[in-house]
Design a protein around this motif. Structure first.
Motif, short mmCIF file in Angstrom:
data_model
loop_
_atom_site.label_atom_id
_atom_site.label_comp_id
_atom_site.label_asym_id
_atom_site.label_seq_id
_atom_site.Cartn_x
_atom_site.Cartn_y
_atom_site.Cartn_z
N VAL A 1 0.84 -1.19 0.00
CA VAL A 1 0.00 0.00 0.00
C VAL A 1 0.89 1.25 0.00
CG1 VAL A 1 -1.63 1.34 1.40
CG2 VAL A 1 -1.94 -1.13 1.14
N THR A 2 0.53 2.21 -0.81
CA THR A 2 1.17 3.52 -0.83
C THR A 2 0.09 4.56 -0.55
OG1 THR A 2 0.86 3.58 -3.23
CG2 THR A 2 3.00 2.85 -2.43
N PRO A 3 0.47 5.80 -0.25
CA PRO A 3 -0.55 6.80 0.13
C PRO A 3 -1.62 7.01 -0.93
CG PRO A 3 1.62 7.58 0.77
CD PRO A 3 1.84 6.34 -0.04
N ASP A 4 -1.31 6.78 -2.19
CA ASP A 4 -2.29 6.99 -3.26
C ASP A 4 -3.04 5.71 -3.64
OD1 ASP A 4 -0.17 5.65 -4.39
OD2 ASP A 4 0.00 6.94 -6.15
N SER A 5 -2.87 4.65 -2.87
CA SER A 5 -3.53 3.38 -3.21
C SER A 5 -5.04 3.49 -3.06
CB SER A 5 -3.01 2.26 -2.31
OG SER A 5 -3.79 1.09 -2.49
N PRO A 6 -5.80 3.05 -4.06
CA PRO A 6 -7.26 3.05 -3.93
C PRO A 6 -7.75 2.14 -2.81
CG PRO A 6 -6.57 1.81 -5.88
CD PRO A 6 -5.35 2.50 -5.36
N ALA A 7 -6.91 1.24 -2.35
CA ALA A 7 -7.31 0.35 -1.26
C ALA A 7 -7.56 1.11 0.03
CB ALA A 7 -6.22 -0.70 -1.03
N LEU A 8 -7.06 2.33 0.14
CA LEU A 8 -7.27 3.13 1.34
C LEU A 8 -8.62 3.84 1.33
CD1 LEU A 8 -3.70 4.69 1.72
CD2 LEU A 8 -4.73 2.90 3.15
N THR B 1 -7.66 -12.63 9.72
CA THR B 1 -7.06 -11.36 10.12
C THR B 1 -6.70 -10.58 8.85
OG1 THR B 1 -6.21 -12.21 12.20
CG2 THR B 1 -5.09 -10.30 11.28
N ILE B 2 -7.01 -9.29 8.85
CA ILE B 2 -6.77 -8.44 7.68
C ILE B 2 -5.64 -7.46 8.00
CG2 ILE B 2 -7.77 -6.72 6.14
CD1 ILE B 2 -8.90 -9.57 5.81
N GLY B 3 -4.67 -7.40 7.09
CA GLY B 3 -3.55 -6.50 7.28
C GLY B 3 -3.15 -5.84 5.97
N PHE B 4 -2.04 -5.12 6.01
CA PHE B 4 -1.52 -4.48 4.81
C PHE B 4 -0.01 -4.39 4.92
CE2 PHE B 4 -2.02 -1.16 7.91
CZ PHE B 4 -0.98 -0.26 7.68
N ALA C 1 5.46 5.87 5.96
CA ALA C 1 4.85 6.41 7.17
C ALA C 1 3.48 7.01 6.86
CB ALA C 1 5.76 7.46 7.81
N ASP C 2 3.36 7.72 5.75
CA ASP C 2 2.08 8.30 5.36
C ASP C 2 1.04 7.21 5.08
OD1 ASP C 2 3.19 10.83 5.55
OD2 ASP C 2 3.64 10.97 3.41
N ALA C 3 1.48 6.14 4.40
CA ALA C 3 0.56 5.04 4.10
C ALA C 3 0.09 4.35 5.38
CB ALA C 3 1.24 4.03 3.17
N ILE C 4 1.00 4.16 6.32
CA ILE C 4 0.64 3.51 7.58
C ILE C 4 -0.39 4.33 8.33
CG2 ILE C 4 1.51 2.83 9.86
CD1 ILE C 4 4.24 2.27 8.38
N ARG C 5 -0.16 5.62 8.43
CA ARG C 5 -1.08 6.48 9.17
C ARG C 5 -2.44 6.57 8.49
NH1 ARG C 5 4.12 9.74 10.15
NH2 ARG C 5 4.59 9.22 12.34
N ALA C 6 -2.45 6.59 7.16
CA ALA C 6 -3.72 6.60 6.45
C ALA C 6 -4.49 5.30 6.68
CB ALA C 6 -3.48 6.81 4.95
N VAL D 1 -8.55 3.86 8.64
CA VAL D 1 -9.62 3.16 7.92
C VAL D 1 -10.47 2.36 8.92
CG1 VAL D 1 -10.14 1.38 6.22
CG2 VAL D 1 -8.30 3.03 5.79
N THR D 2 -11.75 2.62 8.90
CA THR D 2 -12.67 1.90 9.78
C THR D 2 -13.87 1.39 8.98
OG1 THR D 2 -13.88 3.92 10.35
CG2 THR D 2 -12.04 3.30 11.79
N VAL D 3 -14.50 0.36 9.51
CA VAL D 3 -15.76 -0.16 8.97
C VAL D 3 -16.72 -0.29 10.15
CG1 VAL D 3 -16.91 -2.07 7.81
CG2 VAL D 3 -14.61 -1.39 7.09
N ASP D 4 -17.83 0.40 10.07
CA ASP D 4 -18.81 0.43 11.17
C ASP D 4 -18.16 0.85 12.48
OD1 ASP D 4 -20.82 -0.40 9.42
OD2 ASP D 4 -20.44 -2.53 9.83
N GLY D 5 -17.25 1.81 12.37
CA GLY D 5 -16.62 2.37 13.55
C GLY D 5 -15.46 1.57 14.12
N GLU D 6 -15.14 0.42 13.50
CA GLU D 6 -14.07 -0.43 14.00
C GLU D 6 -12.88 -0.39 13.05
OE1 GLU D 6 -13.94 -2.08 16.90
OE2 GLU D 6 -15.87 -1.17 17.39
#
Length: 323
Positions: free
Chosen positions: A145-152, A170-173, A181-186, A190-195
């Motif tokens: 994942v990079t900061p511009d990845s659509p996955a974010l 378990t879901i990771g990246f 660092a920017d990708a990690i913080r972005a 990311v949350t789904v239903d507040g989690e």
């Protein structure tokens, strides 16, 4: 979370893992690889090498094994090994989706892998991974994942990943590039239903590239398991390529440059699993000595001088040839 299996482990090497990037396909960018693998890199030759490494790693206390859809036949090789050892219930298996292997089992392909973080690619590769690893898969990561990845930002993808998480996966990246660092913080946002969606992060961190460190500490504090990849900087921190400062410290410890380089990462309180990318059992044994390396403040200060500017580090990595 599957990594709780490692929390109770008593062997010093339990927090060292084995990544299969270097042995799941005939071509990769690690330095010295042309000498590490058989001249005839047939599917069966690399299957045998992978199984040899997995056996050696498990025997020496390694309990995390890391593959990816783009690592050639790494999932297939790992699946074969697991099928032959159905009683192994104390290991954690991770893989990644988001890159498609396109080299056709050659070392001179124009493109070795193609990146696509779309929902369609996830669905296709999830089915491919499931056909091989089935319920042995514990962790599924978005690859690089990079900061511009659509996955974010893809809410439909997030929903599908959350469904997989609800079913026990378990879901990771993972991250790559000078803006890790920017990708990690972005991704942490990311949350789904507040989690929070992601429970693990796998990033490049080594004596030359430390820029992700603060963000990885934040991820650890947020409850994610941190997996460190490329701790050997694709061979740049191994003999005979290692810089002089690392060679000097290694000589003082009477261990290899590789063990010292990995030990430096193990010292980080946020490092949950540090991957070995060994291509031979001799390399693996040397890597695993990292668990017993003791570095003093003077040695740590000398090693800190090796840090490179992230842009320069990643530019050099991008120029490494596929062997």
């Amino acid at each position: 979370m599957p990594f709780s299996r490692l929390a109770a482990a008593t062997t010093p090497t339990a927090h060292l893992g084995l990544g299969l990037a270097a042995v799941g396909r005939p071509g990769y960018i690690n330095l010295g690889r042309e000498h590490d693998l058989p001249a005839e890199r047939t599917v069966e030759a690399l299957r045998a090498r992978t199984h040899e490494l997995l056996d050696a790693a498990y025997a020496q206390g390694v309990r995390y094994f890391d593959a990816a859809r783009s690592y050639g036949r790494s999932e297939e090789f790992l699946a074969d090994w697991l099928t032959a050892r159905p009683g192994l219930d104390d290991i954690v298996v991770g893989s990644k989706w988001g890159y498609t292997y396109t080299a056709g089992w050659t070392t001179d392909a124009e493109k070795h892998e193609v990146k696509d973080h779309s929902l369609q690619t996830y669905e296709r590769q999830r089915a491919e991974t499931d056909a091989l690893l089935g319920d042995r898969l514990d962790l599924y990561q978005i690859h690089s994942v990079t900061p511009d990845s659509p996955a974010l930002t893809d809410k439909d993808l997030h929903a599908r990943l959350a469904e997989a998480a609800a079913q026990g996966l378990t879901i990771g990246f993972s991250t790559s590039g000078p803006a890790q660092a920017d990708a990690i913080r972005a991704a942490l946002a990311v949350t789904v239903d507040g989690e929070p969606l992601f429970r693990t992060v796998q990033s490049t961190y080594n004596a030359l590239e430390t820029s992700a460190g603060p963000a990885l500490a934040e991820a650890h504090d947020a409850g994610l398991t941190v997996i460190v990849k490329e701790g050997m900087a694709n061979g740049r921190l191994a003999d005979p390529y290692a810089p002089d400062a690392l060679k000097a410290v290694a000589a003082e410890t009477s261990l290899g440059c590789d063990a010292v380089a990995l030990a430096l990462i193990l010292r980080r309180p946020w490092a949950g699993v540090v991957l070995s990318g060994a291509a031979t059992t001799v390399q693996l044994a040397s890597n695993l000595h990292a668990a017993v390396v003791d570095l003093d403040e003077d040695q740590l200060e000398r090693l800190s001088s090796l840090v490179e500017e992230p842009g320069a580090y990643w530019a050099r990595r991008g120029q490494l040839p596929w062997h």
